[in-house]
Design an enzyme around this catalytic site. Structure first.
Site, PDB file in Angstrom:
ATOM      1  N   GLU A   1      29.691  46.191  25.394  1.00 32.15           N
ATOM      2  CA  GLU A   1      30.485  45.187  26.163  1.00 32.15           C
ATOM      3  C   GLU A   1      31.033  45.949  27.445  1.00 32.15           C
ATOM      4  O   GLU A   1      31.275  47.838  27.223  1.00 32.15           O
ATOM      5  CB  GLU A   1      31.497  44.505  25.946  1.00 32.15           C
ATOM      6  CG  GLU A   1      31.074  43.597  24.799  1.00 32.15           C
ATOM      7  CD  GLU A   1      32.391  43.277  24.172  1.00 32.15           C
ATOM      8  OE1 GLU A   1      33.404  43.394  24.918  1.00 32.15           O
ATOM      9  OE2 GLU A   1      32.383  42.381  22.774  1.00 32.15           O
TER      10      GLU A   1
ATOM     11  N   GLU B   1      39.328  39.498  30.811  1.00 33.74           N
ATOM     12  CA  GLU B   1      39.528  40.472  31.870  1.00 33.74           C
ATOM     13  C   GLU B   1      39.523  39.792  33.158  1.00 33.74           C
ATOM     14  O   GLU B   1      39.078  39.428  33.071  1.00 33.74           O
ATOM     15  CB  GLU B   1      39.053  41.880  31.921  1.00 33.74           C
ATOM     16  CG  GLU B   1      39.782  43.303  31.961  1.00 33.74           C
ATOM     17  CD  GLU B   1      40.818  43.639  30.977  1.00 33.74           C
ATOM     18  OE1 GLU B   1      41.057  44.789  31.900  1.00 33.74           O
ATOM     19  OE2 GLU B   1      40.612  43.442  30.429  1.00 33.74           O
TER      20      GLU B   1
ATOM     21  N   CYS C   1      48.111  52.364  67.791  1.00 35.28           N
ATOM     22  CA  CYS C   1      48.385  53.080  68.951  1.00 35.28           C
ATOM     23  C   CYS C   1      48.096  51.826  70.007  1.00 35.28           C
ATOM     24  O   CYS C   1      47.110  51.055  69.385  1.00 35.28           O
ATOM     25  CB  CYS C   1      46.714  53.756  69.219  1.00 35.28           C
ATOM     26  SG  CYS C   1      46.362  53.796  71.019  1.00 35.28           S
TER      27      CYS C   1
ATOM     28  N   LEU D   1      42.584  49.780  21.805  1.00 32.44           N
ATOM     29  CA  LEU D   1      41.358  49.970  20.974  1.00 32.44           C
ATOM     30  C   LEU D   1      42.408  51.877  21.285  1.00 32.44           C
ATOM     31  O   LEU D   1      42.679  52.508  22.249  1.00 32.44           O
ATOM     32  CB  LEU D   1      40.141  49.453  22.112  1.00 32.44           C
ATOM     33  CG  LEU D   1      40.298  48.139  21.851  1.00 32.44           C
ATOM     34  CD1 LEU D   1      38.605  48.115  22.851  1.00 32.44           C
ATOM     35  CD2 LEU D   1      39.646  48.178  20.422  1.00 32.44           C
TER      36      LEU D   1
ATOM     37  N   LYS E   1      33.887  48.178  30.095  1.00 28.62           N
ATOM     38  CA  LYS E   1      35.324  48.500  29.517  1.00 28.62           C
ATOM     39  C   LYS E   1      35.178  47.501  30.803  1.00 28.62           C
ATOM     40  O   LYS E   1      36.166  48.570  32.039  1.00 28.62           O
ATOM     41  CB  LYS E   1      35.425  49.080  28.877  1.00 28.62           C
ATOM     42  CG  LYS E   1      37.121  48.995  28.749  1.00 28.62           C
ATOM     43  CD  LYS E   1      37.823  50.102  27.909  1.00 28.62           C
ATOM     44  CE  LYS E   1      39.410  50.579  27.790  1.00 28.62           C
ATOM     45  NZ  LYS E   1      39.623  50.482  29.150  1.00 28.62           N
TER      46      LYS E   1
ATOM     47  N   ASP F   1      28.663  25.698  49.657  1.00 26.79           N
ATOM     48  CA  ASP F   1      30.184  25.579  49.305  1.00 26.79           C
ATOM     49  C   ASP F   1      30.667  24.369  50.438  1.00 26.79           C
ATOM     50  O   ASP F   1      31.351  23.796  49.922  1.00 26.79           O
ATOM     51  CB  ASP F   1      30.225  26.911  50.315  1.00 26.79           C
ATOM     52  CG  ASP F   1      30.498  28.415  49.778  1.00 26.79           C
ATOM     53  OD1 ASP F   1      29.745  27.899  48.386  1.00 26.79           O
ATOM     54  OD2 ASP F   1      30.966  28.866  49.817  1.00 26.79           O
ATOM     55  N   ALA F   2      29.617  24.440  51.126  1.00 23.30           N
ATOM     56  CA  ALA F   2      30.060  23.284  52.566  1.00 23.30           C
ATOM     57  C   ALA F   2      30.205  21.595  51.901  1.00 23.30           C
ATOM     58  O   ALA F   2      31.199  20.755  51.511  1.00 23.30           O
ATOM     59  CB  ALA F   2      29.508  22.427  53.572  1.00 23.30           C
TER      60      ALA F   2
ATOM     61  N   ASP G   1      32.645  21.595  48.668  1.00 25.72           N
ATOM     62  CA  ASP G   1      33.887  21.399  49.309  1.00 25.72           C
ATOM     63  C   ASP G   1      33.914  19.578  49.955  1.00 25.72           C
ATOM     64  O   ASP G   1      35.281  19.324  50.218  1.00 25.72           O
ATOM     65  CB  ASP G   1      34.332  22.011  51.406  1.00 25.72           C
ATOM     66  CG  ASP G   1      34.563  23.302  50.822  1.00 25.72           C
ATOM     67  OD1 ASP G   1      35.010  24.031  50.249  1.00 25.72           O
ATOM     68  OD2 ASP G   1      34.294  24.661  51.801  1.00 25.72           O
TER      69      ASP G   1
END
Length: 670
Positions: A117, A177, A429, A84, A119, A34-35, A38
């Site tokens: 597939e 989807e 609280c 469907l 759903k 990820d670094a 980025d």
């Protein structure tokens, strides 16, 4: 860098970033961290900022979200997105196969090639690509007319803004989807409850609510995903079958569910359905059945459609995860952040093979909205690993003896004051010594960014609680070596190290101590502002709301939270005990005449060269101020990857924007 060199680099970065997006989101085989991603993203943002005319609508930088819309425009689908027909039993699946064969004039023993597939239980959308560029994204709506949500769908990382093919179709409409993975859904709801917002009822609602946000920056912060499954209108390309279509769009970078499988005949459909039923609870996303389609597009065209659904497909639904039962009691329970949640004790009932005897009611506002009472007959729903919830009350079954549970006046665990914060749904609280909050409060207090008790982690804190050696954070300062030696596998040296770490924490900076107390809405940055403004915990304890509001970046919500915290006698006694044990928070000194004296910095986006707290410390060490929001008084905004609204506001106000490298260069100039 000249413009041509920049243009070449921008083109290369876009290609590389889209490739890594595809590998990560569509193929689940990332090649870089990820670094590293980025770093590439930040370079592209920087180049597009320096050369604005190189910006393009299909750039990966366009995923961060833009200014809010006033309303959604309507979009008419070129080909209707039909619903469907449903099937629920093995017999109904066999009936579907028989209907297909009868309509096609085939013998009963012929086995049709189908595609099965999962759903997905999310939001149906349509993506329109013109010559490979994503131009429109819309919701299904009523199947004929949907809403234009292009700005939001562009923030979904799995959706390519440009198809990965040299000769893309003139027009490609793809249906899919959008969904929210279960882990992300649970994190999002925990965050919403912590912030006093109502939780989403299920991942489907969360996905739909995210896509239908008028402010796409909110959508961009939610880790939505997508699986594509069907074509709409296509020009400039042809596909013989569903399997070929899915293979091709997968090659073009569109995410396709790897669980989709070609099958032959009813027996293989049933085997696939049973497999998905068994795997349902282990999947990282919600599915509510299986979709079965005739594979051949030629046969699909021959079969055609009825008024509302195609003849060539059927949705085989899973058994309902709902059941009817009785609320035998409603019990308030205290969470780790002090939020008091009403929980329904139910007459035990089986839902999807699991016996359910409790259900969350989320909060009192939600409970009152649904009018849930002790003794009510209710419908409950269980979804994956999500805690069962009450869906609705069957009011027609009431006898008149049912009774609501009012908000408790005091905490059921410790008797402390219970507060309903204005503009929040949460009831809290406020007691620091509340047993239900002790574990998390001690872990937070001892953590590196707070009192930094090195070595005293969760494992040892849990043993302290189990042995009854601590009841709140003040007890940490009364611990002895003999007490630590009661731990499993504890040696002399380790016990001494833990005691030394606790002793060293007595001299931490005041801002760390304030942060360690865990006052709601007071993070590290606000703690530093409070420490600088008041100079001691005693002064902060006596502060009025007016005095608190006079501090830059402290608003009414933060001020009320601080006052409520110090009004609690248990909290004040805990602080007194720590001071009696020798805790002496030290006032922080700002460097006078530093490089950044009088300058205000804001850090935004994903930083790669340093963490945000490290960057803020660098600024403060040099006499500057690290703020949390951009205003006319801001001197610099340091932008990392995926910088959003703060970067937009900086540009609007003409505030100078720096990259991380430029910030470091300023720091080193001297």
């Amino acid at each position: 860098m000249d413009k041509q060199t920049a243009a070449d680099r921008v083109a290369a970065l876009r290609t590389e970033l889209e490739r890594h997006n595809r590998l990560y989101y569509a193929e689940d085989r990332p090649e870089i961290t990820d670094a590293e991603y980025d770093l590439l993203f930040r370079e592209l943002v920087d180049l597009e900022t320096r050369f604005p005319d190189l910006a393009a609508p299909d750039s990966p930088t366009q995923r961060v979200g833009g200014a809010p819309l006033d309303k959604f425009e309507q979009v008419t689908h070129r080909i209707p997105m039909l619903s469907l027909e449903n099937a629920f039993t093995d017999v109904e699946i066999a009936d579907f196969d028989d209907r297909v064969k009868r309509f096609l004039g085939l013998h009963g023993d012929v086995e049709i090639d189908y595609v099965c597939e999962p759903k997905m239980d999310g939001l149906a959308v349509e993506l329109v690509y013109e010559r490979g560029i994503l131009t429109v994204g819309s919701t299904r709506g009523d199947g004929v007319v949907g809403e234009n949500v292009t700005h939001n769908l562009k923030t979904v990382r799995g959706i390519p803004l440009r198809l990965r093919c040299e000769q893309p179709p003139e027009l490609l409409e793809v249906r899919g989807e959008v969904y929210l993975p279960l882990a992300a859904f649970q994190r999002l709801n925990a965050q919403r409850e912590e912030e006093g917002e109502p939780p989403f009822a299920n991942p489907r609602n969360a996905a739909a609510g995210s896509i239908r946000q008028l402010d796409s920056r909110i959508t961009a912060r939610r880790p939505l995903a997508i699986f594509c499954y069907a074509p709409g209108e296509v020009r400039g390309a042809s596909f013989a079958a569903q399997t070929e279509f899915l293979d091709r769009i997968g090659e073009w970078g569109l995410p396709v569910n790897p669980l989709i499988r070609p099958v032959k005949g009813v027996a293989e459909i049933l085997a696939y359905y049973r497999e998905m039923t068994e795997r349902r609870d282990s999947l990282p996303y919600e599915i509510d059945g299986v979709v079965v389609k005739v594979d051949s597009f030629a046969l699909q065209r021959e079969l055609g459609e009825k008024s509302r659904s195609p003849r060539w497909a059927v949705a085989v639904k899973f058994p309902p995860r709902q059941a009817v039962t009785v609320v035998e009691d409603i019990v308030p329970s205290v969470g780790r952040t002090g939020v008091i949640t009403p929980t329904a004790n139910l007459r035990p009932v089986e839902v999807s093979g699991v016996t359910v005897s409790r259900a969350t009611l989320h909060n009192w506002e939600e409970m009152e909205r649904k009018d849930i009472r002790i003794g009510d007959t209710v419908v409950i729903e269980r979804a994956g690993d999500v805690i069962p919830a009450v869906v609705k009350v069957l009011t027609e079954k009431r006898s008149g003896s049912e009774r609501p549970l009012p908000i408790p006046a005091v905490c059921p665990e410790c008797g402390s004051e219970v507060v309903k914060i204005p503009d929040e749904v949460a009831v809290r609280c406020m007691g620091l010594s509340c047993p239900a909050q002790i574990r998390e409060s001690i872990i937070h207090f001892a953590s590196r960014d707070a009192m930094d008790m090195e070595g005293l982690g969760e494992k040892y804190i849990e043993q302290l609680l189990r042995l009854g050696l601590v009841k709140n954070v003040a007890d940490l300062y009364t611990l002895t070596k003999d007490q630590f030696m009661q731990f499993d596998r504890m040696g002399d040296k380790l016990a001494e190290n833990l005691l030394n770490a606790i002793e060293a924490s007595k001299q931490r900076e005041l801002s760390r101590f304030i942060f360690a107390l865990g006052i709601r809405h007071v993070g590290e940055h606000t703690a530093k502002l409070l420490a600088g403004a008041f100079g001691s915990i005693e002064n902060l304890e006596r502060a009025t709301e007016e005095e608190l509001l006079s501090i830059r970046e402290v608003g009414p919500q933060v001020a009320r939270s601080i006052i409520t915290f110090f009004r609690n006698e248990g909290n004040r006694e805990t602080i007194r005990r720590m001071f009696k044990a020798g805790v002496r928070p030290t006032a922080e000194e700002k460097k006078v005449g530093g490089r950044f004296t009088g300058k205000t910095f804001v850090f935004t986006g994903a930083l790669t060269r340093f963490s945000r707290p490290e960057a803020q410390k660098m600024v403060e060490k040099e006499g500057g101020h690290a703020a949390g929001s951009v205003s006319k008084k801001t001197d610099y905004v340091v932008a990392g990857a995926e910088a959003g609204s703060k970067l937009d506001k900086a540009r609007q106000l003409g505030v100078r924007v720096l990259t991380e490298d430029e910030f470091l260069a300023m720091l080193e100039e001297g």
